[in-house]
Design a protein around this motif. Structure first.
Motif, PDB file in Angstrom:
ATOM      1  N   CYS A 110     -27.447  17.528   7.668  1.00  0.00           N
ATOM      2  CA  CYS A 110     -28.339  17.959   6.602  1.00  0.00           C
ATOM      3  C   CYS A 110     -28.064  17.108   5.372  1.00  0.00           C
ATOM      4  O   CYS A 110     -26.916  16.694   5.128  1.00  0.00           O
ATOM      5  CB  CYS A 110     -28.054  19.434   6.324  1.00  0.00           C
ATOM      6  N   ASN A 111     -29.097  16.850   4.577  1.00  0.00           N
ATOM      7  CA  ASN A 111     -28.968  15.944   3.440  1.00  0.00           C
ATOM      8  C   ASN A 111     -29.749  16.453   2.235  1.00  0.00           C
ATOM      9  O   ASN A 111     -30.847  16.996   2.384  1.00  0.00           O
ATOM     10  CB  ASN A 111     -29.498  14.568   3.853  1.00  0.00           C
ATOM     11  N   GLN A 160     -20.314  23.139  -7.176  1.00  0.00           N
ATOM     12  CA  GLN A 160     -20.039  22.202  -6.088  1.00  0.00           C
ATOM     13  C   GLN A 160     -21.087  22.391  -4.995  1.00  0.00           C
ATOM     14  O   GLN A 160     -21.245  23.473  -4.455  1.00  0.00           O
ATOM     15  CB  GLN A 160     -18.648  22.459  -5.521  1.00  0.00           C
ATOM     16  N   VAL A 161     -21.782  21.297  -4.672  1.00  0.00           N
ATOM     17  CA  VAL A 161     -22.813  21.351  -3.652  1.00  0.00           C
ATOM     18  C   VAL A 161     -22.162  21.433  -2.275  1.00  0.00           C
ATOM     19  O   VAL A 161     -21.233  20.687  -1.969  1.00  0.00           O
ATOM     20  CB  VAL A 161     -23.716  20.123  -3.723  1.00  0.00           C
ATOM     21  N   ARG A 162     -22.655  22.364  -1.468  1.00  0.00           N
ATOM     22  CA  ARG A 162     -22.136  22.507  -0.116  1.00  0.00           C
ATOM     23  C   ARG A 162     -23.294  22.709   0.835  1.00  0.00           C
ATOM     24  O   ARG A 162     -24.185  23.535   0.577  1.00  0.00           O
ATOM     25  CB  ARG A 162     -21.176  23.690  -0.024  1.00  0.00           C
ATOM     26  N   LEU A 163     -23.280  21.932   1.923  1.00  0.00           N
ATOM     27  CA  LEU A 163     -24.294  22.038   2.970  1.00  0.00           C
ATOM     28  C   LEU A 163     -23.577  22.329   4.277  1.00  0.00           C
ATOM     29  O   LEU A 163     -22.667  21.594   4.648  1.00  0.00           O
ATOM     30  CB  LEU A 163     -25.086  20.736   3.083  1.00  0.00           C
ATOM     31  N   TYR A 166     -29.619  11.258  -7.864  1.00  0.00           N
ATOM     32  CA  TYR A 166     -29.370   9.970  -7.218  1.00  0.00           C
ATOM     33  C   TYR A 166     -28.098   9.945  -6.376  1.00  0.00           C
ATOM     34  O   TYR A 166     -27.672   8.888  -5.918  1.00  0.00           O
ATOM     35  CB  TYR A 166     -29.331   8.834  -8.242  1.00  0.00           C
ATOM     36  N   ARG A 167     -27.484  11.083  -6.143  1.00  0.00           N
ATOM     37  CA  ARG A 167     -26.301  11.149  -5.298  1.00  0.00           C
ATOM     38  C   ARG A 167     -26.655  11.905  -4.021  1.00  0.00           C
ATOM     39  O   ARG A 167     -27.278  12.954  -4.078  1.00  0.00           O
ATOM     40  CB  ARG A 167     -25.153  11.856  -6.019  1.00  0.00           C
TER      41      ARG A 167
END
Length: 116
Positions: free
Chosen positions: A96-97, A1-4, A102-103
């Protein structure tokens, strides 16, 4: 799971500086470009800066050029935004991005408030 997770925002007087940080997890950080955006009250989210996977190439919004520096530390999975000569109109939530397959992924944002 991506977390920023952004940090480093706060209240600063006009002309002051802040350094924002974005800690990333859940992705191969060194493989992706990263970006910073901001959203002021009542306005659309807008691009601030971006940096490629290696840190060798950067891009800045014209309104910011000369006042900010984006950088990254791939060993720490962190991207930074150094902001100088801040103006009251820079008051916004800074996000932050990362774009992966593509998501778009976003952090929760950090508030920057610049007072006169």
């Amino acid at each position: 799971q991506v977390r920023l997770v952004e940090s480093g925002g706060g209240l600063v007087q006009a002309g002051g500086s802040l350094r924002l940080s974005c800690a990333a997890s859940g992705l191969t950080f060194s493989a992706y470009a990263m970006g910073w955006f901001r959203q002021a009250p009542g306005k659309e989210r807008e691009f601030v800066a971006a940096i490629d996977w290696s840190g060798g190439n950067t891009n800045y919004a014209d309104s910011w050029k000369g006042r900010i520096t984006i950088s990254r530390d791939n060993a720490k999975n962190t991207v930074y935004l150094q902001m100088n000569s801040l103006k009251p109109e820079d008051t916004a939530v800074y996000y932050c991005n990362a774009i992966i397959d593509y998501r778009a992924y976003w952090g929760q944002g950090t508030q920057v408030t610049v007072s006169l």
